[in-house]
Design an enzyme around this catalytic site. Structure first.
Site, PDB file in Angstrom:
ATOM      1  N   GLU A 293       0.818  -1.221   0.000  1.00 39.57           N
ATOM      2  CA  GLU A 293       0.000   0.000   0.000  1.00 39.57           C
ATOM      3  C   GLU A 293       0.847   1.264   0.000  1.00 39.57           C
ATOM      4  OE1 GLU A 293      -3.629  -1.682   2.826  1.00 39.57           O
ATOM      5  OE2 GLU A 293      -1.968  -0.592   3.739  1.00 39.57           O
ATOM      6  N   PRO A 294       1.671   1.477  -1.014  1.00 44.55           N
ATOM      7  CA  PRO A 294       2.491   2.683  -1.004  1.00 44.55           C
ATOM      8  C   PRO A 294       1.653   3.942  -1.209  1.00 44.55           C
ATOM      9  CG  PRO A 294       2.724   1.555  -3.098  1.00 44.55           C
ATOM     10  CD  PRO A 294       1.866   0.669  -2.234  1.00 44.55           C
TER      11      PRO A 294
ATOM     12  N   ARG B  12       3.112   7.731  -0.035  1.00 46.89           N
ATOM     13  CA  ARG B  12       4.150   8.744  -0.226  1.00 46.89           C
ATOM     14  C   ARG B  12       5.124   8.401  -1.359  1.00 46.89           C
ATOM     15  NH1 ARG B  12       5.950  11.937   3.907  1.00 46.89           N
ATOM     16  NH2 ARG B  12       5.025  10.452   5.348  1.00 46.89           N
TER      17      ARG B  12
ATOM     18  N   ARG C 173       2.968  19.910   6.540  1.00 46.14           N
ATOM     19  CA  ARG C 173       4.025  18.994   7.003  1.00 46.14           C
ATOM     20  C   ARG C 173       5.153  19.688   7.772  1.00 46.14           C
ATOM     21  NH1 ARG C 173       6.904  16.206   4.252  1.00 46.14           N
ATOM     22  NH2 ARG C 173       6.823  14.362   5.567  1.00 46.14           N
TER      23      ARG C 173
ATOM     24  N   TYR D  83       5.134  18.097  11.332  1.00 42.85           N
ATOM     25  CA  TYR D  83       6.131  17.027  11.524  1.00 42.85           C
ATOM     26  C   TYR D  83       7.563  17.550  11.501  1.00 42.85           C
ATOM     27  CZ  TYR D  83       2.229  14.252   9.511  1.00 42.85           C
ATOM     28  OH  TYR D  83       1.023  13.679   9.203  1.00 42.85           O
TER      29      TYR D  83
ATOM     30  N   CYS E 215      -1.872  33.390  10.287  1.00 47.17           N
ATOM     31  CA  CYS E 215      -1.678  34.105  11.543  1.00 47.17           C
ATOM     32  C   CYS E 215      -1.240  33.149  12.653  1.00 47.17           C
ATOM     33  CB  CYS E 215      -2.986  34.793  11.914  1.00 47.17           C
ATOM     34  SG  CYS E 215      -2.839  35.758  13.397  1.00 47.17           S
ATOM     35  N   GLU E 216      -0.072  32.544  12.476  1.00 53.07           N
ATOM     36  CA  GLU E 216       0.506  31.637  13.467  1.00 53.07           C
ATOM     37  C   GLU E 216       2.017  31.749  13.328  1.00 53.07           C
ATOM     38  OE1 GLU E 216      -1.034  29.142  15.480  1.00 53.07           O
ATOM     39  OE2 GLU E 216      -3.072  29.592  14.790  1.00 53.07           O
TER      40      GLU E 216
ATOM     41  N   TYR F 105       0.542  14.024   1.183  1.00 53.35           N
ATOM     42  CA  TYR F 105       0.176  14.713   2.425  1.00 53.35           C
ATOM     43  C   TYR F 105       0.389  16.228   2.290  1.00 53.35           C
ATOM     44  CZ  TYR F 105       0.559   9.825   3.520  1.00 53.35           C
ATOM     45  OH  TYR F 105       0.417   8.459   3.461  1.00 53.35           O
TER      46      TYR F 105
HETATM   47  C1  PLP Z   1      -1.027   5.927   5.332  1.00 51.22           C
HETATM   48  C2  PLP Z   1      -1.129   4.480   5.062  1.00 51.22           C
HETATM   49  C3  PLP Z   1      -0.419   3.921   3.990  1.00 51.22           C
HETATM   50  C4  PLP Z   1       0.545   4.702   3.135  1.00 51.22           C
HETATM   51  O1  PLP Z   1       1.663   5.122   3.845  1.00 51.22           O
HETATM   52  P1  PLP Z   1       2.870   5.839   3.084  1.00 51.22           P
HETATM   53  O2  PLP Z   1       3.845   6.104   4.154  1.00 51.22           O
HETATM   54  O3  PLP Z   1       2.342   7.068   2.475  1.00 51.22           O
HETATM   55  O4  PLP Z   1       3.379   4.865   2.068  1.00 51.22           O
HETATM   56  C5  PLP Z   1      -0.612   2.578   3.736  1.00 51.22           C
HETATM   57  N1  PLP Z   1      -1.438   1.824   4.504  1.00 51.22           N
HETATM   58  C6  PLP Z   1      -2.125   2.338   5.538  1.00 51.22           C
HETATM   59  C7  PLP Z   1      -3.011   1.461   6.319  1.00 51.22           C
HETATM   60  C8  PLP Z   1      -1.987   3.663   5.865  1.00 51.22           C
HETATM   61  O5  PLP Z   1      -2.641   4.169   6.905  1.00 51.22           O
END
Ligand code: PLP
Length: 431
Positions: A286-287, A289, A324, A328, A355-356, A384
């Site tokens: 599940e990529p 980023r 971000r 972060y 305004c921060e 993101y």
């Molecule tokens: C956010 C998320 C991702 C993707 O994460 P990346 O760091 O963007 O690759 C994959 N799976 C789940 C369950 C997530 O919450």
């Protein structure tokens, strides 16, 4: 400076997908997100091919929350991608982009009954995050006369080196079922008539630049699958989640593992482990980023410069559009788009219009002399970025442009002030 192939410098001018950033800013206005479609598709193919040459049944589910624009989901759907969705909104968007329900996985640690009912209705598999959720889903499925395929989200309790706010596989994380309790969760699921446990899922965090945690997670998953198979469960997919990082620093030689290196590290563990068990379930990843981050730049215009205790460059994009850095402490490279070949002259802090005091996009950067009217490009803002944007300070969100094979077009128009006020209404005693 190390730049990805779609970002180039010609005669001192920054280009994306062959388009001059200054021209794009003139044509569409600023602030402006610009995304290169080919870059995303090339990375998607790299992921799928590197995994598929090493394992027979691979599915790449794009994590839609990284960048939920319909055009991006559509471009990925056309190439055969599925999606990891985290809300009813993302689920609906992924389906309208043309993805098949069975190619989605509905994730999240706090889904409502309505969320679960939508997954059941559409036939989308669910990654279940708690026993309470299991029982609600079971009930909703039975009421609909359905059997919903599920995985459990396992918390593998790994200590992953990344920012604490994006480490999701720690023993203390809010996500997943602790690895010691997971077998009991499957036993419980086997008693439920409305759900069928067919998968197992983990996601250990984000912006991870080291392969070892992924290898560890794969080992933990195989161990659990061994026990589940012994319990009589037919595991049809093992989903390793996302989390691969990207190099945000372009001035130094920062490296992130490539999809190939990821596949070389992780697939042998999976293949050997599952081979010993004697099963070949699907391997899902599940990529988010790593597919979309470097495809996109945020163009922002300099409203003013100011010499104070620091040299400030005040631009028209702030944490309303890119949170971000504030959230972060993330680093994003900044380039003066019309002076991309010039030597640094001064140290600048790039500040947004919000305004921060924390509205700083980039602190203490060495840049060529910057003046009012200059255009800055903030790199690697495809993940993101827009998806975490807000309308804070009553600022309409900016437009997003997609470039592809010499064409550029809006994939989202800029919001107007009317868009902001449209949902507001006055209670009767005030109207
Ligand atoms: C956010 C998320 C991702 C993707 O994460 P990346 O760091 O963007 O690759 C994959 N799976 C789940 C369950 C997530 O919450």
């Amino acid at each position: 400076m190390n730049l990805p192939p779609h970002i180039t410098v010609q005669d001192g001018r920054l280009k994306i997908g062959g388009f001059d950033c200054g021209d794009l800013a003139e044509r569409y206005g600023t602030p402006l997100y610009v995304t290169d479609q080919d870059r995303i598709i090339a990375l998607f193919h790299a992921y799928r091919n590197e995994l598929a040459t090493r394992y027979p049944r691979v599915k790449v589910l794009y994590a839609a929350k990284a960048n939920g624009n319909l055009a991006i989901l559509r471009a990925l759907a056309r190439e055969g991608a599925g999606a990891d969705v985290f809300s009813s909104g993302e689920l609906t968007l992924a389906l309208s982009a043309g993805m098949a329900p069975g190619d989605l996985l509905f994730n999240g640690s706090s889904k409502s009954r309505q969320d679960l009912a939508l997954a059941v209705e559409k036939g989308v598999p669910v990654s279940v995050d708690s026993l309470d959720e299991l029982h609600v889903l079971d009930e909703v499925s039975r009421q609909a006369g359905r059997v919903t395929p599920i995985a459990f989200r396992v918390n593998p309790a790994l200590d992953v080196p990344t920012h604490p706010k994006i480490a999701t596989g720690l023993a203390t994380s809010k996500f997943g079922i602790p690895h010691g309790m997971i077998r009991d969760a499957y036993r419980e699921a086997m008693k439920c008539e409305g759900v069928l446990p067919v998968g197992i899922h983990c996601h250990i965090g984000s912006q991870i630049l080291d392969l070892q945690p992924f290898v560890e997670a794969a080992r933990v998953m195989v161990e659990i699958v061994r026990d589940l198979v012994a319990m009589g469960i037919r595991i049809e997919f093992v989903d390793l989640g996302g989390g691969l990082g990207i190099p945000y620093h372009h001035q130094v030689d920062e490296r992130a593992p490539s999809p190939r290196e990821y596949a070389e590290a992780v697939v042998p563990v999976i293949r050997k482990g599952l081979g010993e068990i004697g099963i070949t379930p699907g391997l899902w990843v599940e990529p988010g980023r790593s597919l979309v981050a470097d495809s996109t730049i945020l163009l922002t215009r300099v409203n003013s410069t100011k010499k104070a205790h620091k040299n400030f460059v005040n631009v028209d994009a702030g944490f309303n559009l890119l949170v971000r850095p504030a959230m972060y402490e993330a680093y994003h490279e900044v380039i003066v788009a019309g002076k991309a070949d010039m030597q640094p002259a001064e140290t600048y802090t790039v500040a947004g219009p919000i305004c921060e005091s924390g509205d700083i996009l980039a602190a203490d950067r060495r840049l060529p002399a910057v003046h009012e009217g200059d255009l800055l490009a903030v790199l690697d803002t495809g993940a993101y970025g827009f998806s975490m944007s807000s309308q804070y300070n009553c600022r309409p969100r900016c437009a997003e442009v997609l470039v592809y094979h010499g064409q550029a077009a809006l994939m989202r128009r800029a919001e107007t002030i009317e868009d902001l006020t449209a949902p507001m209404q006055l209670p009767p005693w005030l109207s």
